[in-house]
Motif scaffolding. Structure first.
Motif, PDB file in Angstrom:
ATOM      1  N   HIS A  62      -3.240  -0.507  -4.618  1.00 33.55           N
ATOM      2  CA  HIS A  62      -3.025   0.935  -4.498  1.00 33.55           C
ATOM      3  C   HIS A  62      -4.304   1.760  -4.637  1.00 33.55           C
ATOM      4  N   LEU A  63      -5.326   1.194  -5.289  1.00 32.24           N
ATOM      5  CA  LEU A  63      -6.621   1.877  -5.335  1.00 32.24           C
ATOM      6  C   LEU A  63      -7.462   1.554  -4.106  1.00 32.24           C
ATOM      7  N   ARG A  64      -6.942   0.695  -3.242  1.00 27.55           N
ATOM      8  CA  ARG A  64      -7.541   0.356  -1.959  1.00 27.55           C
ATOM      9  C   ARG A  64      -9.024   0.007  -2.110  1.00 27.55           C
ATOM     10  N   ASN A  65      -9.911   0.708  -1.424  1.00 32.06           N
ATOM     11  CA  ASN A  65     -11.326   0.325  -1.469  1.00 32.06           C
ATOM     12  C   ASN A  65     -12.041   0.851  -2.720  1.00 32.06           C
ATOM     13  N   SER A  91      -3.289  -6.696  -0.884  1.00 28.27           N
ATOM     14  CA  SER A  91      -4.275  -6.522   0.193  1.00 28.27           C
ATOM     15  C   SER A  91      -5.673  -6.723  -0.378  1.00 28.27           C
ATOM     16  N   PHE A  92      -6.608  -7.071   0.529  1.00 25.59           N
ATOM     17  CA  PHE A  92      -8.026  -7.177   0.176  1.00 25.59           C
ATOM     18  C   PHE A  92      -8.817  -6.173   1.005  1.00 25.59           C
ATOM     19  N   PHE A  93      -9.797  -5.511   0.354  1.00 26.34           N
ATOM     20  CA  PHE A  93     -10.623  -4.510   1.006  1.00 26.34           C
ATOM     21  C   PHE A  93     -12.102  -4.887   0.883  1.00 26.34           C
ATOM     22  N   PRO A  94     -12.996  -4.172   1.557  1.00 29.61           N
ATOM     23  CA  PRO A  94     -14.427  -4.497   1.457  1.00 29.61           C
ATOM     24  C   PRO A  94     -14.959  -4.543   0.031  1.00 29.61           C
ATOM     25  N   CYS A  95     -14.386  -3.754  -0.858  1.00 32.40           N
ATOM     26  CA  CYS A  95     -14.851  -3.749  -2.251  1.00 32.40           C
ATOM     27  C   CYS A  95     -14.650  -5.083  -2.948  1.00 32.40           C
ATOM     28  N   HIS A  96     -13.860  -5.951  -2.353  1.00 29.81           N
ATOM     29  CA  HIS A  96     -13.585  -7.247  -2.974  1.00 29.81           C
ATOM     30  C   HIS A  96     -14.543  -8.341  -2.506  1.00 29.81           C
ATOM     31  N   ALA A  97     -15.697  -7.937  -1.983  1.00 33.54           N
ATOM     32  CA  ALA A  97     -16.714  -8.883  -1.524  1.00 33.54           C
ATOM     33  C   ALA A  97     -17.148  -9.890  -2.603  1.00 33.54           C
ATOM     34  N   SER A 114      -0.980  -9.261   2.403  1.00 30.28           N
ATOM     35  CA  SER A 114      -0.376  -8.605   3.558  1.00 30.28           C
ATOM     36  C   SER A 114      -1.417  -7.997   4.485  1.00 30.28           C
ATOM     37  N   TYR A 115      -2.666  -7.952   4.016  1.00 29.26           N
ATOM     38  CA  TYR A 115      -3.727  -7.308   4.778  1.00 29.26           C
ATOM     39  C   TYR A 115      -5.051  -7.745   4.173  1.00 29.26           C
ATOM     40  N   MET A 116      -6.070  -7.929   5.024  1.00 29.33           N
ATOM     41  CA  MET A 116      -7.413  -8.175   4.511  1.00 29.33           C
ATOM     42  C   MET A 116      -8.444  -7.667   5.510  1.00 29.33           C
ATOM     43  N   SER A 117      -9.525  -7.097   4.971  1.00 24.76           N
ATOM     44  CA  SER A 117     -10.605  -6.589   5.807  1.00 24.76           C
ATOM     45  C   SER A 117     -11.921  -6.784   5.077  1.00 24.76           C
ATOM     46  N   PRO A 226     -10.676   6.604  -7.440  1.00 25.19           N
ATOM     47  CA  PRO A 226      -9.564   7.019  -6.583  1.00 25.19           C
ATOM     48  C   PRO A 226     -10.009   7.547  -5.222  1.00 25.19           C
ATOM     49  N   LYS A 227     -11.285   7.928  -5.079  1.00 30.33           N
ATOM     50  CA  LYS A 227     -11.763   8.377  -3.771  1.00 30.33           C
ATOM     51  C   LYS A 227     -11.715   7.237  -2.758  1.00 30.33           C
ATOM     52  N   GLY A 228     -11.716   6.005  -3.256  1.00 30.91           N
ATOM     53  CA  GLY A 228     -11.616   4.847  -2.376  1.00 30.91           C
ATOM     54  C   GLY A 228     -10.247   4.668  -1.759  1.00 30.91           C
TER      55      GLY A 228
END
Length: 502
Positions: A62-65, A91-97, A114-117, A226-228
């Protein structure tokens, strides 16, 4: 699988979004009335969990990136020398590098999401994860968790605020993200559940996850930025092509017979999809139509439609911008729901099954109406289903909106690189050069031809137009090594994803 356009007897939206009676046995297995243990030392809590090699740990997005919890916890597990971990994040976002080196040293050997980028998706595509990964749907994930198909040894929930009884909310604290819908199944079924927060209060308003489901609460300096949350396109397109597509899609909806009082609607956060919402709003205003509900990942456009009375309720499983975060905190008609309530096909009160219309995007769509939003034409993973397949199956009318040609690449192909959403659940493709309606909708095709000036075409005719502009692309060769599977909402394997051949 697909509900007919004229389906009757819709269920009422389920108000008890975070009290899913179907899965009450998971709640009963927890000790009721107890208060979780509070700590400011994550290492002490990890010691108490008695973690081992081969475990499955879960996180939500929910905090996404802007998320920092996944990296914090996984860094600790790597320091402890644990190996063979499955990371089941929604989900995985770029911040999870920071996960990528953990693939290489064997700390993490499988992903479920359910999603990865970003770097994580690229690493999976290049075969850096030892085991085959799973990309499922937003509804398929809670189904798998609550039915024991995906067993979570330890669930770590990033909680913007927690009260003294361990109740969690996404609506308070400096990292407020709005909703915690994707974490609820983890809290219900996880063997051990750890809430990680930067804000502990005497009480929280409208908590989404009850403290009796939580084993430990760990207070840290920050859980994220939260801006992410605001990642991706969340503004209406200004591109003339996108605006034409939006107007045509809205015209289809206006002549579908579905746009009347009680209308229910979902749209994505893409620029063209949001433009469709604006066009539909104009028609609703002209016809004095009041809808029953809108739902899905929420932007300020849907929030405004709720405020202005175009819908009675807004059902929210995740916030796509900070306006949505603020709205769900204050407006009682803006209702928080769990992913189970939103899209689990085995929940007979699932919200997606009550949708009239859903607007969806596509990276590719083929002549059988199969849609790909998981990989690019180069084979690299660029996303995943999220709620795409869930809403397409549940809605009466599932509309794909896409430019036919973008950067000399056609969205319409003979066969998609990866099947994310099966064609039998898609009703039409709306492009700037024509509209292809699934041939099963004979009556709708006749109506659109008789009542509108829209260019209605057979999907192969539309593909011929695209081919004349771009040529027929050569399919990229696969390596023969499977790195991931595209899983449908019921757990069936729709397709495999091959290791990218460089």
């Amino acid at each position: 699988m697909k509900n007919s356009l004229g389906r009757e007897g819709l269920l009422r939206p389920y108000e008890g979004a975070f009290q899913d009676k179907r899965h009450v046995e998971y709640i009963d297995n927890k000790e009721k009335g107890r208060i979780p243990e509070f700590s400011e030392n994550l290492d002490e809590v990890l010691d108490a969990l008695e973690l081992r090699d081969g475990i499955t740990v879960s996180f939500h997005h929910h905090l996404r990136n802007g998320d920092q919890v996944l990296n914090l916890v996984m860094g600790k597990l790597q320091e402890r020398g644990l190996k063979g971990i499955t990371v089941a994040a929604s989900s995985f976002f770029p911040c999870h590098a920071p996960l990528v080196p953990m693939f290489e040293d064997g700390t993490v050997t499988r992903l479920h999401a359910s999603y990865m980028s970003g770097p994580v998706a690229r690493a999976v595509s290049e075969g850096k994860v030892k085991e085959i990964c799973t990309i499922t749907t937003h509804g398929g994930r809670p189904r798998a968790i609550l039915e024991g198909e995906l067993v979570i040894d330890a669930a770590f929930i990033a909680a913007p605020a927690v009260d003294f009884h361990g109740n969690l909310t996404g609506s308070e604290g400096p990292a407020a993200c709005g909703v915690l819908g994707y974490a609820h199944a983890d809290a219900q079924a996880g063997k051990k559940v750890v809430a990680i927060t930067d804000t502990v209060k005497e009480s929280v308003n409208r908590p989404e996850i009850s403290g009796h489901l939580i084993d430990y609460v760990v207070k840290v300096k920050t859980i994220g930025d939260p801006k992410g949350i605001v990642s991706g396109t969340t503004k209406i397109t200004k591109d003339p092509v996108g605006l034409k597509i939006a107007r045509d899609a809205a015209t289809v909806i206006a002549h579908s017979g579905l746009l009347q009082d009680g209308f229910s609607f979902q749209t994505g956060a893409g620029g063209t999809s949001l433009a469709v919402a604006l066009e539909v709003k104009k028609i609703m205003k002209e016809r004095n139509i009041k809808g029953s509900f809108a739902c899905g990942g929420t932007t300020d456009y849907l929030v405004d439609m709720l405020k202005e009375g175009f819908f009675e309720k807004l059902y929210d499983v995740q916030a796509f911008n900070l306006d949505a975060v603020e709205s769900v905190k204050k407006n009682e008609r803006h209702v928080k729901i769990s992913a189970n309530t939103y899209a689990n096909l085995h929940n007979d009160q699932s919200i997606v099954n009550q949708l009239d219309v859903v607007i969806l995007g596509a990276s590719e769509i083929d002549v059988d109406f199969n849609v790909n939003v998981t990989t690019g034409s180069d084979g690299y993973i660029l996303g995943g289903s999220g709620g795409h397949a869930d809403t397409a199956a549940g809605a009466k009318l599932a509309i794909i909106v896409s430019a036919l040609v973008n950067s000399r690449i056609s969205c319409l192909v003979e066969r998609v690189t990866t099947v994310t959403t099966p064609g039998e659940t898609i009703d039409m493709l709306v492009t700037e050069r024509g509209i292809a309606v699934h041939p099963r909708h004979e009556k709708l095709i006749r109506t659109l031809k008789e009542e509108t000036s829209l260019k209605i075409m057979d999907i192969r005719e539309l593909k011929a137009v695209a081919d004349s502009l771009t040529g027929v692309p050569r399919r990229k060769e696969s390596t023969g090594e499977i790195v991931a599977v595209s899983e449908y909402r019921d757990g069936a394997i729709l397709d495999v994803i091959w290791k990218v051949k460089k």
